[in-house]
Design a protein around this motif. Sequence first.
Motif, PDB file in Angstrom:
ATOM      1  N   THR A  73      33.073  66.394 174.280  1.00  0.00           N
ATOM      2  CA  THR A  73      32.536  65.416 173.342  1.00  0.00           C
ATOM      3  C   THR A  73      31.462  66.033 172.453  1.00  0.00           C
ATOM      4  N   ALA A 107      24.949  66.636 179.304  1.00  0.00           N
ATOM      5  CA  ALA A 107      25.309  66.457 177.898  1.00  0.00           C
ATOM      6  C   ALA A 107      24.123  66.761 176.992  1.00  0.00           C
ATOM      7  N   GLY A 158      30.223  61.510 165.778  1.00  0.00           N
ATOM      8  CA  GLY A 158      30.734  62.352 166.843  1.00  0.00           C
ATOM      9  C   GLY A 158      32.217  62.207 167.107  1.00  0.00           C
ATOM     10  N   ASN A 187      28.001  64.737 170.592  1.00  0.00           N
ATOM     11  CA  ASN A 187      27.043  63.627 170.584  1.00  0.00           C
ATOM     12  C   ASN A 187      26.117  63.785 169.378  1.00  0.00           C
ATOM     13  N   CYS A 241      30.710  70.832 170.146  1.00  0.00           N
ATOM     14  CA  CYS A 241      30.690  70.193 171.465  1.00  0.00           C
ATOM     15  C   CYS A 241      29.867  71.017 172.448  1.00  0.00           C
ATOM     16  N   LEU A 275      23.551  62.371 166.727  1.00  0.00           N
ATOM     17  CA  LEU A 275      22.556  61.315 166.678  1.00  0.00           C
ATOM     18  C   LEU A 275      22.309  60.816 165.259  1.00  0.00           C
ATOM     19  N   THR A 283      37.343  59.949 170.707  1.00  0.00           N
ATOM     20  CA  THR A 283      35.961  60.226 171.085  1.00  0.00           C
ATOM     21  C   THR A 283      35.827  61.532 171.859  1.00  0.00           C
ATOM     22  N   THR A 284      36.930  62.247 172.026  1.00  0.00           N
ATOM     23  CA  THR A 284      36.870  63.532 172.710  1.00  0.00           C
ATOM     24  C   THR A 284      37.592  64.609 171.907  1.00  0.00           C
ATOM     25  N   SER A 313      22.758  66.764 172.637  1.00  0.00           N
ATOM     26  CA  SER A 313      22.934  65.965 171.432  1.00  0.00           C
ATOM     27  C   SER A 313      22.114  66.563 170.300  1.00  0.00           C
ATOM     28  N   GLY A 347      26.862  68.393 172.674  1.00  0.00           N
ATOM     29  CA  GLY A 347      27.722  67.426 173.336  1.00  0.00           C
ATOM     30  C   GLY A 347      27.938  67.802 174.779  1.00  0.00           C
ATOM     31  N   TYR A 348      29.183  67.723 175.203  1.00  0.00           N
ATOM     32  CA  TYR A 348      29.498  67.992 176.598  1.00  0.00           C
ATOM     33  C   TYR A 348      30.764  68.834 176.685  1.00  0.00           C
TER      34      TYR A 348
END
Length: 249
Positions: free
Chosen positions: A149, A2, A74, A151, A34, A153, A142-143, A4, A38-39
């Motif tokens: 996802t 992942a 996110g 992320n 993403c 910060l 959250t997805t 961010s 993210g992931y």
Amino acid sequence: MAKSGTPAQVKAKFKTWGDFNWYGMCAGLTHTVCRHFGYVTKADTAYPSAKAAYQAAKAAGKIRSTDPKKAPRGAIHYWAYWGKNSRGEMGDWGHVGVDMTGGGRDILNATSKPNDRYGLNAGTSTFAEIDGRVGTYLGWGTTYGREYTANILDPTRPKPSTPKPAAGGEPKPATPATPIQEEDDDMTVYVQAKGQDPVYEIKDGKRRQLSSPEWEIIKGAFEFAGRKVPYSKEKLSLKDVLSIPEAGK
């Protein structure tokens, strides 16, 4: 693994694509966030529309609430929307965006009138602004889709301190991860003609010109999977490339 980034880092990344036009590409925009912050899975399959991503998220039980004020950084917001996509086609495509600060205050989405511009027809809007121009709010999760996802910060949080080496010497290096086994070649290659910028996807004997974000996503997917992109640069003339039948025709 992942990734961010802060809102400022996301914005800086979008600036590197110059004035690529994100009009009608809310699904691609969210997928791109993403992908870089993210992931995404090894397959890294992009959803064809915001509606399709919402349906996948809902089927997976990933829709958390219809109260935008409860959304964290996110979070992915979804709306029902009937309008035009990037190809000018009318349809029930839906709308989607990424919450950059939480609470629906700054949602990164495809829009011609952003409060903070990230790119051409891309930037942040409040929940109320999007809701007023789009249509029925479907909720946030959250997805993006089933499992992707973002992320994002909080730039005000301090970075974690680097642990000091234990007494008696340097810390023991981590054991290298097991290499990812390459999948069978799917016979898809990517070609850039001599002196030309566009990259073409050659699949099943057909060519398709890729947009800059698509090419970034594809390269990232191969990087994530630990695989080398089957890429041919400036080995063919444009005439040679265009002699390959065009996909869809």
